[in-house]
Write a protein that holds these residues in place. Sequence first.
Motif, mmCIF file in Angstrom:
data_model
loop_
_atom_site.group_PDB
_atom_site.id
_atom_site.type_symbol
_atom_site.label_atom_id
_atom_site.label_comp_id
_atom_site.label_asym_id
_atom_site.label_seq_id
_atom_site.Cartn_x
_atom_site.Cartn_y
_atom_site.Cartn_z
ATOM 1 N N ASP A 43 -3.891 0.171 10.044
ATOM 2 C CA ASP A 43 -3.668 -1.221 9.663
ATOM 3 C C ASP A 43 -3.967 -1.441 8.178
ATOM 4 O OD1 ASP A 43 -2.925 -1.814 12.211
ATOM 5 O OD2 ASP A 43 -4.838 -2.722 12.793
ATOM 6 N N GLU A 44 -5.010 -0.791 7.681
ATOM 7 C CA GLU A 44 -5.369 -0.954 6.276
ATOM 8 C C GLU A 44 -4.302 -0.349 5.369
ATOM 9 O OE1 GLU A 44 -9.189 0.889 6.012
ATOM 10 O OE2 GLU A 44 -10.259 -0.995 6.429
ATOM 11 N N VAL A 45 -3.767 0.803 5.757
ATOM 12 C CA VAL A 45 -2.729 1.439 4.950
ATOM 13 C C VAL A 45 -1.431 0.636 5.033
ATOM 14 C CG1 VAL A 45 -1.363 3.537 4.643
ATOM 15 C CG2 VAL A 45 -3.781 3.706 5.218
ATOM 16 N N VAL A 96 -1.554 -2.404 -10.635
ATOM 17 C CA VAL A 96 -1.947 -3.524 -9.776
ATOM 18 C C VAL A 96 -2.512 -3.020 -8.452
ATOM 19 C CG1 VAL A 96 -1.061 -5.470 -8.434
ATOM 20 C CG2 VAL A 96 -0.346 -5.167 -10.807
ATOM 21 N N MET A 97 -1.887 -1.997 -7.886
ATOM 22 C CA MET A 97 -2.340 -1.488 -6.592
ATOM 23 C C MET A 97 -3.666 -0.751 -6.694
ATOM 24 S SD MET A 97 -0.465 -2.760 -4.443
ATOM 25 C CE MET A 97 -1.420 -2.017 -3.118
ATOM 26 N N LEU A 98 -3.903 -0.076 -7.799
ATOM 27 C CA LEU A 98 -5.203 0.578 -7.973
ATOM 28 C C LEU A 98 -6.320 -0.461 -8.016
ATOM 29 C CD1 LEU A 98 -4.376 3.375 -10.595
ATOM 30 C CD2 LEU A 98 -4.863 3.653 -8.155
ATOM 31 N N LYS A 104 -10.517 -3.848 -2.313
ATOM 32 C CA LYS A 104 -10.585 -3.735 -0.857
ATOM 33 C C LYS A 104 -11.509 -2.598 -0.410
ATOM 34 C CE LYS A 104 -7.687 -7.009 0.290
ATOM 35 N NZ LYS A 104 -8.078 -8.164 1.118
ATOM 36 N N HIS A 105 -12.083 -1.890 -1.388
ATOM 37 C CA HIS A 105 -13.006 -0.782 -1.110
ATOM 38 C C HIS A 105 -12.359 0.314 -0.269
ATOM 39 C CE1 HIS A 105 -16.163 -3.277 -2.797
ATOM 40 N NE2 HIS A 105 -15.843 -4.249 -1.942
ATOM 41 N N LEU A 106 -11.083 0.596 -0.553
ATOM 42 C CA LEU A 106 -10.377 1.692 0.106
ATOM 43 C C LEU A 106 -10.414 2.931 -0.770
ATOM 44 C CD1 LEU A 106 -7.235 -0.196 1.490
ATOM 45 C CD2 LEU A 106 -9.159 0.711 2.812
ATOM 46 N N VAL A 108 -9.158 5.540 -2.910
ATOM 47 C CA VAL A 108 -7.878 5.589 -3.609
ATOM 48 C C VAL A 108 -7.110 6.870 -3.323
ATOM 49 C CG1 VAL A 108 -6.759 5.628 -5.876
ATOM 50 C CG2 VAL A 108 -8.644 4.045 -5.430
ATOM 51 N N TRP A 109 -7.774 8.016 -3.448
ATOM 52 C CA TRP A 109 -7.055 9.286 -3.300
ATOM 53 C C TRP A 109 -6.554 9.483 -1.871
ATOM 54 C CZ3 TRP A 109 -5.301 10.603 -7.566
ATOM 55 C CH2 TRP A 109 -6.056 10.591 -8.740
ATOM 56 N N LYS A 110 -7.320 9.053 -0.895
ATOM 57 C CA LYS A 110 -6.862 9.180 0.494
ATOM 58 C C LYS A 110 -5.643 8.295 0.751
ATOM 59 C CE LYS A 110 -10.900 10.741 3.096
ATOM 60 N NZ LYS A 110 -11.747 10.489 4.288
ATOM 61 N N VAL A 111 -5.668 7.088 0.206
ATOM 62 C CA VAL A 111 -4.526 6.194 0.374
ATOM 63 C C VAL A 111 -3.294 6.772 -0.309
ATOM 64 C CG1 VAL A 111 -3.585 3.918 -0.168
ATOM 65 C CG2 VAL A 111 -5.953 4.127 0.608
ATOM 66 N N LEU A 112 -3.470 7.305 -1.517
ATOM 67 C CA LEU A 112 -2.340 7.899 -2.230
ATOM 68 C C LEU A 112 -1.805 9.132 -1.504
ATOM 69 C CD1 LEU A 112 -3.473 7.576 -5.967
ATOM 70 C CD2 LEU A 112 -1.881 6.128 -4.684
#
Length: 246
Positions: A43-45, A96-98, A104-106, A108-112
């Motif tokens: 859901d977060e991704v 902007v997304m970074l 959102k404390h996500l 970054v590298w895992k999301v990318l």
Amino acid sequence: MYPYLLHSGHLSIPTFGVLAAVGLMLALLLSQRTAAWVGLAPDEVWDAGLSAVIAAFVLSRLLLVVENVHSFLQAPLLLLMVPSLTATGMAATLVVMLIWLRRKHLPVWKVLDAWAPCATLTWAFLALGHFAEGSDAGLPARFGIRMPGESTPLHPVALYVAFYALLLTDGLLYWLRRRRPAVGGVTAAALFAAGVGQFLIGFLRQPDMFGSTSMLDPLQWVSVGMMLAGAVVYVLTTPAEEASLV
């Protein structure tokens, strides 16, 4: 070529827009699977991906208006319907997304990493859109395809890009699921491989379409930047003990 899926009177549905929308929706759906593979909540991704799509749309249109103020004042709706996703728009979206991911404390590298194969899948559909509208002409080829307004067959560069992007997507998905790479590794690989592909395919594009006197066209310079970015990400994210073995 088929620039419009539907063209009746004042109603026109561009093929590029439809393919781009399909690619984005498939990418968002794919991100639900890749999120789980990197240990993130789907859901977060999904929320992050949807925010990235909206940011890219808004920022690209804003840049288009800024660069074409006179045309916008004359025909605002017509200008806003023009495909406008550029390297500048993508860079602005990334910044902007970074910032958004940090707030959102996500991780970054895992999301990318989760986004990487989704981005290459979208890239494939965008390339198919360019082929449909005949906007990415290549050099003359003996066994090429006749493009609108061209008297000789040309390399179907957009099809080459789409095929390469699909192969890259498959490779990234396999690596992400089976190999369990280091965090940031898939992002680095995607940047570097996409840059290599665009750089090499660029030699088959018509050089005069860019209006540049450089040995490389603008897209190839962007590709060089992507390769360098991929190398930098690899250095920043590879554990010291693993890097020492390379």
